[in-house]
Design an enzyme around this catalytic site. Structure first.
Site, PDB file in Angstrom:
ATOM      1  N   SER A  72       0.828  -1.207   0.000  1.00  0.00           N
ATOM      2  CA  SER A  72       0.000   0.000   0.000  1.00  0.00           C
ATOM      3  C   SER A  72       0.862   1.257   0.000  1.00  0.00           C
ATOM      4  O   SER A  72       1.986   1.268   0.494  1.00  0.00           O
ATOM      5  CB  SER A  72      -0.911   0.020   1.227  1.00  0.00           C
ATOM      6  OG  SER A  72      -1.757  -1.101   1.236  1.00  0.00           O
TER       7      SER A  72
HETATM    8  N1  SAH Z   1      -1.732  -3.759   3.449  1.00  0.00           N
HETATM    9  C1  SAH Z   1      -0.890  -4.459   2.530  1.00  0.00           C
HETATM   10  C2  SAH Z   1      -1.378  -4.336   1.114  1.00  0.00           C
HETATM   11  C3  SAH Z   1      -2.042  -5.511   0.683  1.00  0.00           C
HETATM   12  S1  SAH Z   1      -2.730  -5.531  -0.926  1.00  0.00           S
HETATM   13  C4  SAH Z   1       0.502  -3.954   2.623  1.00  0.00           C
HETATM   14  O1  SAH Z   1       0.771  -3.073   3.424  1.00  0.00           O
HETATM   15  O2  SAH Z   1       1.333  -4.444   1.887  1.00  0.00           O
HETATM   16  C5  SAH Z   1      -4.209  -6.375  -0.521  1.00  0.00           C
HETATM   17  C6  SAH Z   1      -4.051  -7.783  -0.092  1.00  0.00           C
HETATM   18  O3  SAH Z   1      -5.350  -8.283   0.182  1.00  0.00           O
HETATM   19  C7  SAH Z   1      -3.474  -8.715  -1.166  1.00  0.00           C
HETATM   20  O4  SAH Z   1      -2.328  -9.326  -0.679  1.00  0.00           O
HETATM   21  C8  SAH Z   1      -4.598  -9.715  -1.427  1.00  0.00           C
HETATM   22  O5  SAH Z   1      -4.144 -11.028  -1.684  1.00  0.00           O
HETATM   23  C9  SAH Z   1      -5.381  -9.653  -0.122  1.00  0.00           C
HETATM   24  N2  SAH Z   1      -6.764 -10.115  -0.192  1.00  0.00           N
HETATM   25  C10 SAH Z   1      -7.682  -9.930  -1.189  1.00  0.00           C
HETATM   26  N3  SAH Z   1      -8.852 -10.519  -0.874  1.00  0.00           N
HETATM   27  C11 SAH Z   1      -8.672 -11.103   0.346  1.00  0.00           C
HETATM   28  C12 SAH Z   1      -9.508 -11.885   1.201  1.00  0.00           C
HETATM   29  N4  SAH Z   1     -10.772 -12.197   0.882  1.00  0.00           N
HETATM   30  N5  SAH Z   1      -8.995 -12.313   2.371  1.00  0.00           N
HETATM   31  C13 SAH Z   1      -7.720 -12.011   2.739  1.00  0.00           C
HETATM   32  N6  SAH Z   1      -6.886 -11.298   1.966  1.00  0.00           N
HETATM   33  C14 SAH Z   1      -7.359 -10.836   0.777  1.00  0.00           C
END
Ligand code: SAH
Length: 225
Positions: A72
């Site tokens: 993010s």
């Molecule tokens: N906050 C994270 C950014 C993550 S991007 C950081 O700081 O790096 C969003 C993430 O959500 C991805 O890795 C994706 O695989 C996950 N995601 C999407 N749908 C999801 C679900 N239903 N349950 C858990 N994770 C999910």
């Protein structure tokens, strides 16, 4: 400050000025909580991305972390963290995070909660994030491989729920897992731009505020290894 746990040689030193610049930018964009800003400064974001991208780690932008996902943007992490903790007694007891990704948001959040459960649907990312967070001594963050659409009922209720992937609407399971006075911060909507909302649960009622326009990856159902 030098980053703990290694990483590309010397980047801790060379990044001091780029970190200052990042904090300055977040301030200009309205992040005002001193502890949040200090946390963003001290978390070694370069350790959460591929070495090839490490030199860009302190830019205020999302970067790829593999599997079609991104780390993010620092501004968004700061804004969500601020929206979660503003005006509350800290640390929060229990926080649920959905969408661990590389674990960067979890690391930023770590000092503001006694216990964090973070759920990631992609197994490889979950394992990698677990290692990173252990290296950074975030021992009270536990990463689970699972589908966050259902929340994590075992440890509910939560004082805070923070979601980093966008579903079409707020999942009912998450609302049910909020503690009295608890807050849910998440992006909602289809397509490239979604609205970031904050839902507060108090006296049996849910109050929804719209915070900003944001762009997250979609929330997907089910898990992958
Ligand atoms: N906050 C994270 C950014 C993550 S991007 C950081 O700081 O790096 C969003 C993430 O959500 C991805 O890795 C994706 O695989 C996950 N995601 C999407 N749908 C999801 C679900 N239903 N349950 C858990 N994770 C999910």
């Amino acid at each position: 400050m030098m980053a703990a746990g290694g990483g590309p040689a010397g980047i801790g030193m060379t990044s001091a000025r780029t970190r200052d610049r990042l904090i300055e930018r977040l301030r200009e964009h309205g992040i005002s909580d001193a502890e949040v800003l200090e946390r963003i400064r001290s978390v070694p974001r370069h350790l959460f991305v591929d070495e090839a991208l490490a030199s860009r780690a302190y830019e205020d932008t999302a970067l790829p972390i593999g599997f079609g996902q991104t780390i993010s943007q620092p501004y968004v992490v700061a804004a969500m963290t601020e929206a979660l903790i503003a005006g509350r007694e800290l640390p929060l007891e229990r926080v649920l995070e959905i969408g661990t990704g590389c674990g960067y948001q979890s690391a930023v959040l770590a000092p503001f909660a006694r216990k964090i459960v973070s759920i990631e649907r992609i197994g490889s990312l979950a394992r990698r994030a677990r290692l990173r967070l252990r290296e950074l001594k975030c021992h009270h963050v536990s990463v689970r491989h699972g589908d966050g659409l259902q929340g994590w009922a075992q440890l509910a209720p939560y004082d805070g729920i923070l979601v980093a992937a966008a579903p079409d609407r707020v999942p009912a399971a998450l609302l049910e897992q909020l503690a009295e006075g608890g807050r849910l911060i998440m992006p909602v909507g289809r397509g490239g731009v979604q609205r970031l909302v904050r839902v507060t649960y108090r006296d049996g009622r849910y109050r929804e505020e719209r915070l900003a326009d944001v762009s997250f990856v979609p929330m997907l159902e089910g898990v992958t290894p």
